[in-house]
Design a protein around this motif. Structure first.
Motif, PDB file in Angstrom:
ATOM      1  N   ASN A  33     -37.358 -15.659 -27.896  1.00 45.52           N
ATOM      2  CA  ASN A  33     -36.812 -15.702 -26.724  1.00 45.52           C
ATOM      3  C   ASN A  33     -35.701 -16.511 -26.438  1.00 45.52           C
ATOM      4  O   ASN A  33     -35.237 -16.697 -25.353  1.00 45.52           O
ATOM      5  N   GLY A  35     -32.668 -16.032 -27.375  1.00 44.50           N
ATOM      6  CA  GLY A  35     -31.494 -15.274 -27.231  1.00 44.50           C
ATOM      7  C   GLY A  35     -30.808 -15.197 -28.665  1.00 44.50           C
ATOM      8  O   GLY A  35     -29.737 -14.637 -28.845  1.00 44.50           O
ATOM      9  N   LYS A  36     -31.632 -15.095 -29.574  1.00 52.10           N
ATOM     10  CA  LYS A  36     -31.198 -14.905 -31.119  1.00 52.10           C
ATOM     11  C   LYS A  36     -30.548 -13.444 -31.314  1.00 52.10           C
ATOM     12  O   LYS A  36     -29.263 -13.556 -31.818  1.00 52.10           O
ATOM     13  N   SER A  37     -31.365 -12.517 -30.931  1.00 50.69           N
ATOM     14  CA  SER A  37     -30.842 -11.259 -31.210  1.00 50.69           C
ATOM     15  C   SER A  37     -29.812 -10.849 -30.196  1.00 50.69           C
ATOM     16  O   SER A  37     -28.627 -10.325 -30.746  1.00 50.69           O
ATOM     17  N   SER A  38     -29.549 -11.419 -29.008  1.00 56.76           N
ATOM     18  CA  SER A  38     -28.575 -11.450 -28.192  1.00 56.76           C
ATOM     19  C   SER A  38     -27.216 -11.709 -28.684  1.00 56.76           C
ATOM     20  O   SER A  38     -26.053 -11.224 -28.573  1.00 56.76           O
ATOM     21  N   SER A  53     -35.242  -7.874 -27.016  1.00 59.76           N
ATOM     22  CA  SER A  53     -36.453  -7.569 -26.661  1.00 59.76           C
ATOM     23  C   SER A  53     -36.764  -8.098 -25.295  1.00 59.76           C
ATOM     24  O   SER A  53     -36.568  -9.550 -25.244  1.00 59.76           O
ATOM     25  N   ASP A 146     -24.809 -20.576 -19.467  1.00 56.54           N
ATOM     26  CA  ASP A 146     -24.653 -20.292 -18.090  1.00 56.54           C
ATOM     27  C   ASP A 146     -25.656 -20.434 -17.050  1.00 56.54           C
ATOM     28  O   ASP A 146     -25.567 -20.356 -15.888  1.00 56.54           O
ATOM     29  N   SER A 174     -24.561 -16.148 -24.614  1.00 56.23           N
ATOM     30  CA  SER A 174     -24.370 -14.770 -25.034  1.00 56.23           C
ATOM     31  C   SER A 174     -24.243 -13.703 -23.621  1.00 56.23           C
ATOM     32  O   SER A 174     -23.938 -12.613 -23.899  1.00 56.23           O
TER      33      SER A 174
END
Ligand code: GDP
Length: 189
Positions: A33, A35-38, A53, A146, A174
């Motif tokens: 969670n 933000g690795k995929s983002s 996800s 952010d 991201s």
């Protein structure tokens, strides 16, 4: 320089000839969670290349992407997901350790993603110290900047720098894209 091509190659969960084929590997690791995929999606500008996800802990396996036909971006499963069963967590832990500390191949760079708002957790620091002990080349990305209020920015980034030590840290979002150029420059150098 830029990322001009990115292709999903395969998911591995153990020994595979791709890991020994000689192309450099840049591994991405972080708490579930974080933000690795983002981050990976933003880097390769293909939404859905690494699945973002809303329910954390889904990336099961080591996902390998070919970038610019010149290196592999290796997306490791997120760690520390509290809702997984003990067995699943142990399996992921073993898989991550198998990949990161394997004697048969190594990584050109390991990108450790942390949450800038939360700061490095004990799990993040434990992994960082294990990587240091193995002399890994580490880049830290502090994602979600952010979420930092202007008033807390300097205090929080200072705290992160203190805990991370001598490693290079890139502050990033991201969500807004702040800091992405610096990440790409680091990956392609
Ligand atoms: P992963 O489990 O590490 O792969 O995390 P995901 O990329 O799936 O993101 C987890 C959640 O964090 C999602 O709800 C994302 O929209 C959110 N997220 C990711 N990056 C950022 C960021 O830079 N800022 C904010 N505010 N939210 C983010």
């Amino acid at each position: 320089m830029n990322i001009i091509s990115a292709k999903f190659i395969k998911t591995v969960v153990g020994e595979d000839q791709i890991l020994g084929d000689g192309l450099p590997q840049v591994a991405f690791i972080g708490r579930s969670n974080v933000g690795k995929s983002s981050t990976i999606n933003a880097l390769v500008r293909q939404k859905g290349l690494a699945i973002v996800s809303a329910s954390p802990g889904r990336t099961q396996g080591v996902n390998i992407f070919l970038i610019n036909n010149s290196f592999y971006l290796v997306d490791l499963p997120g760690y520390g997901f509290a809702k997984l069963s003990k067995t699943d967590r142990a399996w992921l832990h073993d898989l991550i350790n198998w990949y990161l500390f394997n004697k048969k191949f190594t990584q050109k760079k390991i990108v450790l993603i942390i949450d800038a708002k939360i700061g490095p957790t004990s799990d993040d620091l434990e992994l960082l110290h294990e990587l240091e002990a193995q002399n890994k080349n580490i880049l830290v990305i502090a994602n979600k900047i952010d979420k930092l209020k202007k008033s807390e920015y300097f205090k929080q980034t200072g705290k992160i720098k203190e805990l991370i030590g001598y490693h290079e840290i890139l502050f990033y979002s991201s969500k807004t894209g702040t800091g992405i150029k610096e990440i790409i420059n680091q990956l392609l150098c």
